[in-house]
Scaffold this motif. Structure first.
Motif, PDB file in Angstrom:
ATOM      1  N   ALA A   1      -9.709 -23.906  46.590  1.00  0.00           N
ATOM      2  CA  ALA A   1      -9.272 -25.298  46.597  1.00  0.00           C
ATOM      3  C   ALA A   1     -10.363 -26.191  47.185  1.00  0.00           C
ATOM      4  O   ALA A   1     -10.622 -27.293  46.688  1.00  0.00           O
ATOM      5  CB  ALA A   1      -7.980 -25.444  47.400  1.00  0.00           C
TER       6      ALA A   1
ATOM      7  N   THR B   1     -12.901 -27.162  44.699  1.00  0.00           N
ATOM      8  CA  THR B   1     -12.358 -28.186  43.793  1.00  0.00           C
ATOM      9  C   THR B   1     -12.351 -29.553  44.480  1.00  0.00           C
ATOM     10  O   THR B   1     -12.730 -30.563  43.889  1.00  0.00           O
ATOM     11  CB  THR B   1     -10.931 -27.807  43.353  1.00  0.00           C
ATOM     12  OG1 THR B   1     -10.973 -26.530  42.711  1.00  0.00           O
ATOM     13  CG2 THR B   1     -10.360 -28.836  42.401  1.00  0.00           C
ATOM     14  N   TRP B   2     -11.914 -29.586  45.744  1.00  0.00           N
ATOM     15  CA  TRP B   2     -11.883 -30.850  46.493  1.00  0.00           C
ATOM     16  C   TRP B   2     -13.277 -31.435  46.639  1.00  0.00           C
ATOM     17  O   TRP B   2     -13.450 -32.647  46.562  1.00  0.00           O
ATOM     18  CB  TRP B   2     -11.270 -30.638  47.880  1.00  0.00           C
ATOM     19  CG  TRP B   2      -9.853 -30.179  47.869  1.00  0.00           C
ATOM     20  CD1 TRP B   2      -8.898 -30.423  46.915  1.00  0.00           C
ATOM     21  CD2 TRP B   2      -9.216 -29.372  48.862  1.00  0.00           C
ATOM     22  NE1 TRP B   2      -7.717 -29.823  47.261  1.00  0.00           N
ATOM     23  CE2 TRP B   2      -7.878 -29.168  48.440  1.00  0.00           C
ATOM     24  CE3 TRP B   2      -9.632 -28.793  50.061  1.00  0.00           C
ATOM     25  CZ2 TRP B   2      -6.970 -28.415  49.196  1.00  0.00           C
ATOM     26  CZ3 TRP B   2      -8.739 -28.043  50.800  1.00  0.00           C
ATOM     27  CH2 TRP B   2      -7.421 -27.866  50.368  1.00  0.00           C
TER      28      TRP B   2
ATOM     29  N   MET C   1     -15.699 -31.438  44.654  1.00  0.00           N
ATOM     30  CA  MET C   1     -16.133 -32.125  43.433  1.00  0.00           C
ATOM     31  C   MET C   1     -15.571 -33.549  43.384  1.00  0.00           C
ATOM     32  O   MET C   1     -16.097 -34.395  42.673  1.00  0.00           O
ATOM     33  CB  MET C   1     -15.710 -31.338  42.197  1.00  0.00           C
ATOM     34  CG  MET C   1     -16.483 -30.037  42.033  1.00  0.00           C
ATOM     35  SD  MET C   1     -16.149 -29.195  40.478  1.00  0.00           S
ATOM     36  CE  MET C   1     -14.507 -28.568  40.753  1.00  0.00           C
ATOM     37  N   LYS C   2     -14.493 -33.790  44.151  1.00  0.00           N
ATOM     38  CA  LYS C   2     -13.861 -35.106  44.150  1.00  0.00           C
ATOM     39  C   LYS C   2     -14.329 -35.971  45.320  1.00  0.00           C
ATOM     40  O   LYS C   2     -14.558 -37.158  45.154  1.00  0.00           O
ATOM     41  CB  LYS C   2     -12.343 -34.947  44.161  1.00  0.00           C
ATOM     42  CG  LYS C   2     -11.844 -34.198  42.921  1.00  0.00           C
ATOM     43  CD  LYS C   2     -10.355 -34.004  42.935  1.00  0.00           C
ATOM     44  CE  LYS C   2      -9.881 -33.245  41.707  1.00  0.00           C
ATOM     45  NZ  LYS C   2     -10.314 -33.827  40.438  1.00  0.00           N
TER      46      LYS C   2
ATOM     47  N   THR D   1      -4.376 -30.139  42.903  1.00  0.00           N
ATOM     48  CA  THR D   1      -5.238 -29.229  43.664  1.00  0.00           C
ATOM     49  C   THR D   1      -4.529 -28.579  44.839  1.00  0.00           C
ATOM     50  O   THR D   1      -4.947 -27.521  45.310  1.00  0.00           O
ATOM     51  CB  THR D   1      -6.498 -29.958  44.169  1.00  0.00           C
ATOM     52  OG1 THR D   1      -6.111 -31.015  45.063  1.00  0.00           O
ATOM     53  CG2 THR D   1      -7.294 -30.536  43.009  1.00  0.00           C
TER      54      THR D   1
END
Length: 200
Positions: free
Chosen positions: A12, A15-16, A18-19, A125
């Protein structure tokens, strides 16, 4: 209670990042320290200590829409910073004054839940979890790594060991795991009834 596994938290986190890298770092720290959202929002640089061991002194909480106040248990506690997140906190504290907020948005402002979950697309997410489940993640991580329940109780600020023990019921104890390993090891010392020909 719906904690991330350690590998699930790491996935996770990627993924975070990338934001929003800063918010991803904050959530990873939450997943390793068990801090509540209000405690994260009010944590100051001065609360980060490295002597005798790296940790965060949890002295206050600031729920959204409220002034800073005492923590839920009304007493200060010390939360350790494992190597996995220590460098993140060191970087966040670097060059800032003691009274500055330690955890902020990328723009340097105080954290807000709505903005954080929107930016990180938490609905997706977070996989159905709440931000508070990062606290549960930390407790499960500590216990699964063998930290004594009494120590975990102190780190969490649980008033009763019974609260901490709920996590042991969720995870299973080391005795449960050792017992299951013995059941799966094949023939026992008494010869057992297992039939090796058909695996029964």
């Amino acid at each position: 209670m719906d904690p991330f596994t350690e590998s699930g938290l790491e996935a996770a986190y990627l993924t975070w990042r990338m934001k929003d890298e800063r918010l991803a770092d904050v959530l990873l720290v939450m997943g390793w320290t068990g801090l509540r959202w209000g405690e994260v929002r009010s944590m100051q640089v001065a609360n980060f200590v490295e002597v005798p061991t790296p940790g965060l002194m949890v002295r206050r909480s600031q729920p959204e829409g409220s002034p800073a106040k005492a923590t839920k248990g009304r007493s200060m506690r010390r939360v350790p910073l494992a190597d996995r997140v220590l460098s993140i906190v060191q970087e966040l504290a670097d060059g800032r004054t003691p009274h500055d907020l330690l955890f902020t948005s990328s723009g340097g402002s105080q954290l807000w839940c709505t903005a954080t979950v929107r930016t990180l697309a938490w609905e997706t997410t977070g996989q159905g979890r709440r931000l508070h489940d990062l606290r549960h993640t930390a407790v499960c991580l500590w216990l699964s790594r063998g930290v004594e329940p009494g120590t975990v109780q102190a780190w969490c600020g649980h008033e009763s060991i019974a609260t901490t023990n709920r996590y042991l019921h969720f995870l299973g104890t080391d005795a449960d795991k050792a017992g299951l390993n013995k059941l799966n090891d094949g023939l026992g010392s008494a010869g057992g009834a297992r039939d090796e020909r058909n695996g029964a």
